[in-house]
Design an enzyme around this catalytic site. Structure first.
Site, PDB file in Angstrom:
ATOM      1  N   SER A 148       0.842  -1.200   0.000  1.00  0.00           N
ATOM      2  CA  SER A 148       0.000   0.000   0.000  1.00  0.00           C
ATOM      3  C   SER A 148       0.879   1.253   0.000  1.00  0.00           C
ATOM      4  O   SER A 148       0.375   2.363  -0.200  1.00  0.00           O
ATOM      5  CB  SER A 148      -0.950   0.001   1.206  1.00  0.00           C
ATOM      6  OG  SER A 148      -0.246  -0.280   2.403  1.00  0.00           O
ATOM      7  N   ASP A 199       5.562  -6.940   2.302  1.00  0.00           N
ATOM      8  CA  ASP A 199       4.888  -7.455   1.106  1.00  0.00           C
ATOM      9  C   ASP A 199       5.905  -7.692  -0.008  1.00  0.00           C
ATOM     10  O   ASP A 199       6.701  -6.797  -0.326  1.00  0.00           O
ATOM     11  CB  ASP A 199       3.865  -6.424   0.587  1.00  0.00           C
ATOM     12  CG  ASP A 199       2.480  -6.658   1.151  1.00  0.00           C
ATOM     13  OD1 ASP A 199       2.119  -7.818   1.412  1.00  0.00           O
ATOM     14  OD2 ASP A 199       1.745  -5.664   1.337  1.00  0.00           O
ATOM     15  N   LYS A 223       5.128 -11.297   3.046  1.00  0.00           N
ATOM     16  CA  LYS A 223       3.700 -11.597   2.819  1.00  0.00           C
ATOM     17  C   LYS A 223       3.473 -11.709   1.319  1.00  0.00           C
ATOM     18  O   LYS A 223       4.043 -10.945   0.534  1.00  0.00           O
ATOM     19  CB  LYS A 223       2.810 -10.492   3.412  1.00  0.00           C
ATOM     20  CG  LYS A 223       1.313 -10.701   3.139  1.00  0.00           C
ATOM     21  CD  LYS A 223       0.433  -9.875   4.057  1.00  0.00           C
ATOM     22  CE  LYS A 223       0.198  -8.446   3.643  1.00  0.00           C
ATOM     23  NZ  LYS A 223      -0.415  -8.263   2.320  1.00  0.00           N
ATOM     24  N   GLU A 277      -8.748 -10.162   3.851  1.00  0.00           N
ATOM     25  CA  GLU A 277      -9.172  -8.795   3.557  1.00  0.00           C
ATOM     26  C   GLU A 277     -10.574  -8.770   2.953  1.00  0.00           C
ATOM     27  O   GLU A 277     -10.859  -9.482   1.973  1.00  0.00           O
ATOM     28  CB  GLU A 277      -8.163  -8.129   2.596  1.00  0.00           C
ATOM     29  CG  GLU A 277      -8.538  -6.686   2.253  1.00  0.00           C
ATOM     30  CD  GLU A 277      -7.412  -5.881   1.623  1.00  0.00           C
ATOM     31  OE1 GLU A 277      -6.277  -6.391   1.532  1.00  0.00           O
ATOM     32  OE2 GLU A 277      -7.677  -4.730   1.217  1.00  0.00           O
TER      33      GLU A 277
HETATM   34  O1  KIV Z   1      -0.422  -3.461   1.620  1.00  0.00           O
HETATM   35  C1  KIV Z   1      -1.138  -3.425   2.636  1.00  0.00           C
HETATM   36  O2  KIV Z   1      -1.229  -2.403   3.330  1.00  0.00           O
HETATM   37  C2  KIV Z   1      -1.883  -4.627   2.988  1.00  0.00           C
HETATM   38  C3  KIV Z   1      -2.910  -4.501   4.066  1.00  0.00           C
HETATM   39  C4  KIV Z   1      -4.131  -3.879   3.519  1.00  0.00           C
HETATM   40  C5  KIV Z   1      -3.190  -5.809   4.717  1.00  0.00           C
HETATM   41  O3  KIV Z   1      -1.674  -5.654   2.420  1.00  0.00           O
END
Ligand code: KIV
Length: 273
Positions: A54, A92, A122, A191
């Site tokens: 994000s 991520d 993740k 989510e």
């Molecule tokens: O990238 C992010 O902020 C996310 C959250 C919404 C879980 O994956």
């Protein structure tokens, strides 16, 4: 000042998170993307800091999470890791860095772990990315799964509406959750799915399940920092609780500063040498 002196800090680990699930203690998780904010989040006592892709939206101003690169994620993650004394840091793996093949997935995960010092990665998706998940786990890298609304697949879904309302999609999600647990993932993010389905998933797997727009009956909650602080005002989904109105606070501070400069009020004598 940190509420945790470095001498007394007990770091959160995957083991700690597993114990929290067993004790029924809810897990707090929030995104952060830079050193200064991560320092505050860590000192506040957050269990998990997610360096989310994000960042593509809230830090870089892109419409989706797709454009952010592996190098950019590593830059954000290493800044966060330098700030953190206690929280568990998840990063991520960005779009295009793990879906193609499992060797690329492993290479991306290793770069994140080596170059940022983060504690885990993740990935978004279920059976489609199983090989990549297994390969990353085989290198001893903890993996958090992410099911339901997976923003990296936004162009496949076409919208950001609630996922898995239909039985077939709900069944696949439950099977994917069990598969990710069986592979060895240490936790899952769910989510924007119906609360009843999220509850069922949390009861069906022994690993912690963290929700965002997935109701109260999961093992923890995650939000995007800029949304919960009210820095982004245009994004107000039902699941978002806004804990501050920093856009207003910051706007006032910036306008007061501009005014003080224009009026020759700043700096005054005591602010000068
Ligand atoms: O990238 C992010 O902020 C996310 C959250 C919404 C879980 O994956």
């Amino acid at each position: 000042m940190s509420v945790h002196s470095s001498a007394s800090v007990k770091r959160i680990t995957t083991h700690t998170l597993q114990e929290m699930k067993h004790r029924g203690e809810k897990i707090s998780m929030l995104t952060a993307y830079d050193y200064s904010m991560a320092k505050i989040v860590d000192a506040a006592g957050m269990d998990i800091i997610l360096v989310g892709d994000s960042a593509s939206n809230v830090m870089a101003g892109h419409e989706t999470t797709l454009p952010i690169t592996l190098d950019q994620m590593i830059y954000h993650a290493s800044a966060v890791v330098r700030a953190v004394k206690r929280s568990f840091v998840v990063v991520d793996i960005p779009f295009g860095s793990y879906q193609g093949n499992s060797s690329e997935a492993l290479r991306s995960a290793i770069r994140i772990m080596k170059e940022s010092g983060a504690h885990s990665v993740k990935v978004e998706g279920g059976s489609e990315i199983k090989e990549s998940v297994v390969r990353i786990l085989s290198a001893g890298v903890p993996v958090m799964g992410h099911l339901g609304l997976t923003p990296q697949s936004i162009y496949k879904f076409g919208t950001y509406t609630v996922r898995a309302k239909e039985e077939a999609e709900a069944n696949k999600l439950l099977e994917d959750a069990k598969m990710l647990e069986a592979c060895g993932c240490f936790a899952l993010v769910l989510e924007k799915i119906p609360a009843a389905l999220a509850k069922k998933v949390a009861e069906s797997v022994s690993i912690p399940v963290i929700g965002i727009g997935a109701g109260p009956d999961v093992d923890g909650q995650v939000l995007v920092m800029h949304d919960m602080l009210g820095i982004t005002q245009e994004f107000k989904p039902r699941f978002l609780r806004q804990y501050a109105d920093l856009q207003k606070t910051m706007m006032e501070a910036f306008q007061n500063y501009i005014s003080d400069v224009k009026n020759r009020d700043f700096p005054n004598q005591s602010e000068s040498y």
